[in-house]
Design a protein around this motif. Structure first.
Motif, PDB file in Angstrom:
ATOM      1  N   ASP A  22       1.961  -0.760  -0.645  1.00 18.43           N
ATOM      2  CA  ASP A  22       2.185  -2.032   0.050  1.00 18.43           C
ATOM      3  C   ASP A  22       1.382  -2.104   1.341  1.00 18.43           C
ATOM      4  O   ASP A  22       0.765  -3.124   1.642  1.00 18.43           O
ATOM      5  CB  ASP A  22       3.674  -2.223   0.360  1.00 18.43           C
ATOM      6  CG  ASP A  22       4.505  -2.527  -0.874  1.00 18.43           C
ATOM      7  OD1 ASP A  22       3.928  -2.942  -1.908  1.00 18.43           O
ATOM      8  OD2 ASP A  22       5.736  -2.350  -0.802  1.00 18.43           O
ATOM      9  N   ARG A  25      -2.374  -2.440   0.512  1.00 18.95           N
ATOM     10  CA  ARG A  25      -2.677  -3.783  -0.003  1.00 18.95           C
ATOM     11  C   ARG A  25      -2.766  -4.804   1.135  1.00 18.95           C
ATOM     12  O   ARG A  25      -3.617  -5.674   1.116  1.00 18.95           O
ATOM     13  CB  ARG A  25      -1.607  -4.197  -1.016  1.00 18.95           C
ATOM     14  CG  ARG A  25      -1.876  -5.466  -1.757  1.00 18.95           C
ATOM     15  CD  ARG A  25      -0.868  -5.788  -2.882  1.00 18.95           C
ATOM     16  NE  ARG A  25       0.436  -5.167  -2.807  1.00 18.95           N
ATOM     17  CZ  ARG A  25       0.797  -4.035  -3.440  1.00 18.95           C
ATOM     18  NH1 ARG A  25      -0.061  -3.396  -4.207  1.00 18.95           N
ATOM     19  NH2 ARG A  25       2.008  -3.548  -3.312  1.00 18.95           N
ATOM     20  N   ALA A  96      -4.593  -1.914  -4.223  1.00 16.98           N
ATOM     21  CA  ALA A  96      -4.437  -0.787  -3.297  1.00 16.98           C
ATOM     22  C   ALA A  96      -4.973   0.500  -3.921  1.00 16.98           C
ATOM     23  O   ALA A  96      -5.677   1.271  -3.260  1.00 16.98           O
ATOM     24  CB  ALA A  96      -2.975  -0.633  -2.888  1.00 16.98           C
TER      25      ALA A  96
END
Length: 191
Positions: A22, A25, A96
């Motif tokens: 996360d 990204r 990612a």
């Protein structure tokens, strides 16, 4: 601290990987901090080190996981063009992982899991070149493979960075890629 405190977690490794993906990204790999990831996972600041040792270990695990997912995505594609489409699809579906996989300075390149995963992905990529008719492979299949890889990787990278808006417009990026690949790797544009 009790057993339900911040030192225990059902699947800490996965929770840290998910939190790291996360962060990558949204902010890029440079923003990663094991201390921040521990906070996000609700565990002690030292807990992630039990699984990854350090930040480089975490990034190496992300790259290895990425290459495994990548090899899975490429497997069983019928031809080089569809392997390229799957390459682009993987990049857009796992941005990612994609960022970390192709930055070797972030990882421990000699990590056995990473080496094995990269080898598996490489075999899947090379298999795509072998599906071309001999006349289209050129004199050196490695160069043909490099050209195909450059096309797919370049397209995926430009797409992720928002640099293909004018060229792709509202068309499906996978269909645009299929057209590009056909014009470069298929005789007379035929499938």
């Amino acid at each position: 601290m009790t057993s339900t405190g911040t030192y225990h977690h059902g699947d800490l490794r996965r929770a840290v990987l998910t939190a790291a993906l996360d962060v990558i990204r949204t902010e890029g790999p440079g923003a990663l901090s094991l201390r921040d990831l521990a906070r996000r996972a609700g565990v002690s600041h030292a807990a992630p080190a039990h699984h990854f040792k350090d930040r480089t270990g975490l990034l190496t695990a992300i790259a290895a996981e990425g290459y495994e997912l990548f090899a899975d995505a490429l497997a069983d594609a019928p031809d080089l063009r569809e392997r390229g489409v799957r390459y682009v699809r993987f990049a857009t579906g796992h941005p990612a992982h994609f960022q970390v996989m192709f930055q070797p300075e972030l990882c421990r390149e000699d990590d056995p899991d990473l080496v094995a995963a990269k080898l598996r992905a490489s075999v899947e990529l090379r298999t795509g070149v072998s599906t071309l008719p001999a006349a289209r492979r050129g004199g050196d299949p490695r160069l043909t493979g490099t050209a195909a890889w450059s096309l797919a990787h370049g397209f995926a990278t430009l797409l992720l960075s928002g640099n293909l808006g004018g060229a792709v417009g509202d068309r499906d990026p996978e269909e645009v890629f299929r057209s590009l690949a056909a014009s470069m790797f298929e005789a007379d544009g035929a499938g």
